[in-house]
Motif scaffolding. Structure first.
Motif, PDB file in Angstrom:
ATOM      1  N   VAL A  19       0.833  -1.206   0.000  1.00 56.23           N
ATOM      2  CA  VAL A  19       0.000   0.000   0.000  1.00 56.23           C
ATOM      3  C   VAL A  19       0.864   1.252   0.000  1.00 56.23           C
ATOM      4  N   PHE A  20       1.878   1.292   0.845  1.00 52.60           N
ATOM      5  CA  PHE A  20       2.689   2.502   0.917  1.00 52.60           C
ATOM      6  C   PHE A  20       3.609   2.659  -0.289  1.00 52.60           C
ATOM      7  N   THR A  21       4.076   1.587  -0.881  1.00 53.53           N
ATOM      8  CA  THR A  21       4.853   1.696  -2.114  1.00 53.53           C
ATOM      9  C   THR A  21       3.983   2.269  -3.231  1.00 53.53           C
ATOM     10  N   THR A  22       2.744   1.803  -3.302  1.00 50.12           N
ATOM     11  CA  THR A  22       1.809   2.339  -4.284  1.00 50.12           C
ATOM     12  C   THR A  22       1.525   3.806  -4.019  1.00 50.12           C
ATOM     13  N   LEU A  23       1.369   4.170  -2.770  1.00 55.74           N
ATOM     14  CA  LEU A  23       1.091   5.558  -2.415  1.00 55.74           C
ATOM     15  C   LEU A  23       2.260   6.475  -2.769  1.00 55.74           C
ATOM     16  N   TYR A  24       3.474   6.057  -2.437  1.00 59.43           N
ATOM     17  CA  TYR A  24       4.654   6.853  -2.804  1.00 59.43           C
ATOM     18  C   TYR A  24       4.752   7.009  -4.323  1.00 59.43           C
ATOM     19  N   SER A  25       4.528   5.932  -5.048  1.00 56.49           N
ATOM     20  CA  SER A  25       4.591   5.989  -6.515  1.00 56.49           C
ATOM     21  C   SER A  25       3.531   6.929  -7.069  1.00 56.49           C
ATOM     22  N   SER A  26       2.333   6.878  -6.513  1.00 59.05           N
ATOM     23  CA  SER A  26       1.247   7.741  -6.978  1.00 59.05           C
ATOM     24  C   SER A  26       1.561   9.215  -6.740  1.00 59.05           C
ATOM     25  N   ILE A  27       2.158   9.514  -5.614  1.00 60.72           N
ATOM     26  CA  ILE A  27       2.536  10.910  -5.319  1.00 60.72           C
ATOM     27  C   ILE A  27       3.564  11.404  -6.339  1.00 60.72           C
ATOM     28  N   ILE A  28       4.556  10.578  -6.624  1.00 65.56           N
ATOM     29  CA  ILE A  28       5.596  10.976  -7.590  1.00 65.56           C
ATOM     30  C   ILE A  28       5.001  11.146  -8.986  1.00 65.56           C
ATOM     31  N   SER A  43       3.803  21.517  -8.322  1.00 65.89           N
ATOM     32  CA  SER A  43       4.338  20.162  -8.385  1.00 65.89           C
ATOM     33  C   SER A  43       5.348  19.910  -7.273  1.00 65.89           C
ATOM     34  N   VAL A  44       6.270  20.829  -7.091  1.00 68.24           N
ATOM     35  CA  VAL A  44       7.297  20.675  -6.067  1.00 68.24           C
ATOM     36  C   VAL A  44       6.689  20.736  -4.676  1.00 68.24           C
ATOM     37  N   SER A  45       5.781  21.698  -4.452  1.00 66.19           N
ATOM     38  CA  SER A  45       5.168  21.813  -3.119  1.00 66.19           C
ATOM     39  C   SER A  45       4.302  20.586  -2.806  1.00 66.19           C
ATOM     40  N   PHE A  46       3.565  20.096  -3.800  1.00 60.77           N
ATOM     41  CA  PHE A  46       2.764  18.885  -3.591  1.00 60.77           C
ATOM     42  C   PHE A  46       3.652  17.700  -3.247  1.00 60.77           C
ATOM     43  N   LEU A  47       4.742  17.547  -3.999  1.00 62.88           N
ATOM     44  CA  LEU A  47       5.659  16.432  -3.768  1.00 62.88           C
ATOM     45  C   LEU A  47       6.246  16.484  -2.358  1.00 62.88           C
ATOM     46  N   ILE A  48       6.736  17.641  -1.955  1.00 64.31           N
ATOM     47  CA  ILE A  48       7.373  17.756  -0.640  1.00 64.31           C
ATOM     48  C   ILE A  48       6.363  17.543   0.482  1.00 64.31           C
ATOM     49  N   ILE A  49       5.210  18.208   0.411  1.00 62.78           N
ATOM     50  CA  ILE A  49       4.211  18.105   1.478  1.00 62.78           C
ATOM     51  C   ILE A  49       3.656  16.693   1.585  1.00 62.78           C
ATOM     52  N   MET A  50       3.284  16.104   0.462  1.00 68.87           N
ATOM     53  CA  MET A  50       2.659  14.775   0.499  1.00 68.87           C
ATOM     54  C   MET A  50       3.653  13.685   0.892  1.00 68.87           C
ATOM     55  N   ILE A  51       4.894  13.801   0.452  1.00 66.89           N
ATOM     56  CA  ILE A  51       5.898  12.813   0.864  1.00 66.89           C
ATOM     57  C   ILE A  51       6.125  12.909   2.370  1.00 66.89           C
ATOM     58  N   VAL A  55       5.308   9.888   4.859  1.00 67.35           N
ATOM     59  CA  VAL A  55       6.382   9.290   5.663  1.00 67.35           C
ATOM     60  C   VAL A  55       6.001   9.276   7.139  1.00 67.35           C
ATOM     61  N   VAL A  56       5.412  10.376   7.626  1.00 69.78           N
ATOM     62  CA  VAL A  56       5.005  10.431   9.036  1.00 69.78           C
ATOM     63  C   VAL A  56       3.939   9.374   9.330  1.00 69.78           C
ATOM     64  N   VAL A  57       2.942   9.258   8.464  1.00 73.80           N
ATOM     65  CA  VAL A  57       1.888   8.254   8.666  1.00 73.80           C
ATOM     66  C   VAL A  57       2.461   6.843   8.544  1.00 73.80           C
ATOM     67  N   ASP A  58       3.349   6.633   7.580  1.00 73.83           N
ATOM     68  CA  ASP A  58       3.971   5.323   7.391  1.00 73.83           C
ATOM     69  C   ASP A  58       4.764   4.915   8.629  1.00 73.83           C
ATOM     70  N   LYS A  59       5.578   5.791   9.154  1.00 77.63           N
ATOM     71  CA  LYS A  59       6.359   5.468  10.352  1.00 77.63           C
ATOM     72  C   LYS A  59       5.463   5.259  11.561  1.00 77.63           C
ATOM     73  N   SER A  60       4.403   6.037  11.658  1.00 70.37           N
ATOM     74  CA  SER A  60       3.465   5.869  12.774  1.00 70.37           C
ATOM     75  C   SER A  60       2.798   4.492  12.727  1.00 70.37           C
ATOM     76  N   ILE A  61       2.338   4.105  11.546  1.00 70.59           N
ATOM     77  CA  ILE A  61       1.709   2.783  11.395  1.00 70.59           C
ATOM     78  C   ILE A  61       2.740   1.681  11.611  1.00 70.59           C
TER      79      ILE A  61
END
Length: 121
Positions: A19-28, A43-51, A55-61
């Motif tokens: 799920v998270f690999t798919t999510l990272y790929s979708s953001i990129i 594009s740059v602001s979306f990439l930085i904010i969403m990544i 990452v915070v949600v991924d590490k929390s889970i």
């Protein structure tokens, strides 16, 4: 022989990674689409904010659920097995080796191995 669904929670780990690999790929990919549509700042602001958010949600889970799902189910199963073995040793009941199964298929019962199926006549 292992009963179904006794994987020790490993499926949650693999599913979480997928799920998270798919999510990272979708953001990129979406950030790339924004860049191709002539929105480079967005594009740059979306990439930085969403990544960062992902990452915070991924590490929390990962810290809350995934690390425990790899070890906790098997630990609890081991504790249950040890408690049950201690209770069986204390009791007067004869053990047939099938006490640890919620459901045991009749073909696995050694008492049935010498019997022929009813449809054989």
């Amino acid at each position: 022989y292992v009963q179904p669904f006794e994987g020790g929670g490993k499926i949650f780990y693999y599913w979480n990674r997928i799920v998270f690999t798919t999510l990272y790929s979708s953001i990129i990919i979406f950030s790339g689409v924004l860049a191709l549509k002539k929105f480079p700042q967005m594009s740059v602001s979306f990439l930085i904010i969403m990544i960062l958010v992902t990452v915070v949600v991924d590490k929390s889970i990962q810290n809350t659920f995934v690390s425990h799902s790899l070890n906790l189910p098997m630990t609890i199963a081991r504790i249950n097995d040890e408690e049950e073995a201690a209770l069986i040793q204390k009791s007067e009941t004869k053990s047939d080796g099938g006490e640890n199964f919620i459901y045991r298929h009749p073909m696995l019962n050694q008492a049935n191995w010498d019997k022929r199926p009813f449809w054989w006549g």
